[in-house]
Design a protein around this motif. Structure first.
Motif, short mmCIF file in Angstrom:
data_model
loop_
_atom_site.label_atom_id
_atom_site.label_comp_id
_atom_site.label_asym_id
_atom_site.label_seq_id
_atom_site.Cartn_x
_atom_site.Cartn_y
_atom_site.Cartn_z
N MET A 199 -12.64 -20.76 -9.49
CA MET A 199 -11.18 -20.87 -9.51
C MET A 199 -10.61 -21.38 -8.19
O MET A 199 -9.54 -21.98 -8.16
CB MET A 199 -10.56 -19.49 -9.79
N LYS A 244 -1.42 -12.66 -12.34
CA LYS A 244 -1.16 -12.63 -13.78
C LYS A 244 -1.67 -11.36 -14.43
O LYS A 244 -1.00 -10.78 -15.29
CB LYS A 244 -1.81 -13.85 -14.44
N THR A 245 -2.86 -10.94 -14.05
CA THR A 245 -3.50 -9.80 -14.73
C THR A 245 -3.17 -8.44 -14.10
O THR A 245 -3.23 -7.42 -14.78
CB THR A 245 -5.03 -9.97 -14.74
N SER A 269 -7.65 -17.98 -7.85
CA SER A 269 -7.91 -16.55 -7.75
C SER A 269 -6.61 -15.77 -7.55
O SER A 269 -6.41 -14.71 -8.14
CB SER A 269 -8.87 -16.28 -6.59
N LYS A 309 -3.64 -16.71 -8.52
CA LYS A 309 -2.89 -16.74 -9.78
C LYS A 309 -3.45 -15.74 -10.79
O LYS A 309 -2.71 -15.07 -11.51
CB LYS A 309 -2.92 -18.15 -10.37
N LYS A 310 -4.79 -15.65 -10.85
CA LYS A 310 -5.43 -14.72 -11.80
C LYS A 310 -5.06 -13.28 -11.49
O LYS A 310 -4.70 -12.51 -12.38
CB LYS A 310 -6.95 -14.89 -11.76
N SER A 329 -8.14 -10.55 -18.17
CA SER A 329 -6.85 -11.04 -18.65
C SER A 329 -6.68 -10.89 -20.17
O SER A 329 -5.57 -10.78 -20.67
CB SER A 329 -6.67 -12.51 -18.27
#
Length: 353
Positions: free
Chosen positions: A63, A74-75, A68, A70-71, A156
């Protein structure tokens, strides 16, 4: 108005009285603890991503840094960047307090024991190295817990913790992680990976103090109290010191989360064996995984740490180093007991390699 001013003056006098009554080593403990806590909190998000790069090689490296971030956002939301930061701050405050205080103590002890020794950066290199090792031995279990908590990520799609051998191994917090680690592996488990920590911290801590004090020698006297000058000196010191010791940090992190990894690879044993295994199975580049993120983290972290420490020393009215040597020279019993305690703790290294 006059009454409020009088109350404020009384409060200031009371605070000044407390500060004056504090021994030098206690002031240095407070200054170091505050410096460490502030610096660590500022860079906590980058520290989380760096640990994931070091320990979850494929998943997050593909990623990249932005992916990373953003992940995680988001999660897990904003708080996801601070997963494990409670353990990190709980570790870094006593660690930084001991690190800075022990550095000053070792420095004075060396001068008192060898009056003819030079007062240059080499002295800071030696004192800083031993101070780093001392602080690691006292606080390492908290670093291990911080890494294990940061290693856990939220998937996610299912929004639950993935990548663990068994679901019951998910740690709910600092106390839970301590308890389960101790039940599983005993005291030895709480010091898993301490050897590469010591191998890395001796040169890193020494070089960090060496470069910082060396650069300050070249700063004009009128600029030495300038905060920007301190920030620049601290940034370069952290950057240079970290570059030489980063591979050992990667080995340490992988040893810490070894029992949580889903891989069925052979167990990482000692530091040398772990280093060789990582190179053979993951490639030599893995030894520098997350280094770019670490640069982004180390520069502000070390810079802020040194700067806040110097500012706190001024606030707490810590005497100059030469004056402190004279003052502490009359209290050698404190130094002796301190170093006897350190000597006992150093034997732990041989037990948990």
């Amino acid at each position: 108005m006059a009454k409020k001013r009088e109350e404020r003056e009384k409060s200031d006098m009371f605070l000044d009285g407390i500060i004056e009554a504090m021994p030098v080593f206690a002031k240095e403990l407070v200054a170091g603890g505050v410096a460490g806590g502030v610096a660590k909190s500022v860079v906590a998000p980058l520290e989380r991503v760096k640990i994931l790069f070091q320990t979850r090689r494929g998943e997050f490296q593909r990623m990249g840094l932005l992916g990373s971030i953003k992940k995680i956002a988001k999660t897990e939301g904003v708080l996801g960047f601070y997963r494990g930061n409670g353990a990190s701050v709980a570790r870094i405050v006593p660690y930084a307090a001991l690190h800075y205080m022990a550095y000053e103590q070792y420095r004075r002890w060396i001068i008192l024991s060898n009056p003819d020794v030079g007062r240059g950066p080499v002295l800071d290199l030696v004192a800083g190295s031993f101070a780093g090792g001392t602080a690691v031995l006292f606080t390492y279990p908290l670093d291990l817990v911080r890494t294990k908590l940061a290693y856990q990520v939220v998937d996610s799609s299912k929004m639950n913790l993935q990548g663990l051998v068994r679901s019951e191994q998910v740690y709910k917090g600092i106390v839970d992680c301590f308890s389960k680690t101790y039940k599983e592996s005993g005291l030895r488990g709480l010091y898993r990976g301490v050897a590469p920590s010591l191998y890395g911290i001796f040169p890193y801590a020494g070089l960090k103090f060496y470069f910082y004090e060396e650069m300050k020698l070249h700063v004009p006297e009128e600029d030495k109290k300038n905060i920007m000058v301190k920030l620049v000196c601290g940034s370069v010191a952290g950057l240079l010191g970290q570059t030489f010791t980063y591979p050992l940090d990667v080995v340490r992190r992988q040893m810490q989360v070894e029992r949580l990894a889903t891989s069925n690879s052979a167990e990482l044993k000692g530091t040398k064996e772990s280093l060789v295994m990582i190179v053979q199975k993951q490639g030599w580049k893995q030894l520098f995984s997350g280094l770019s993120i670490n640069y982004l983290k180390v520069v502000p972290s070390v810079a802020i740490g040194f700067t806040v420490y110097d500012v706190m020393k001024l606030f707490l009215k810590v005497p100059s180093r030469d004056e402190a040597v004279i003052e502490v020279g009359t209290c050698r019993n404190l130094d002796i007991s301190f170093f006897e305690a350190v000597h006992c703790l150093c034997s732990l290294h041989y037990c948990f390699r």
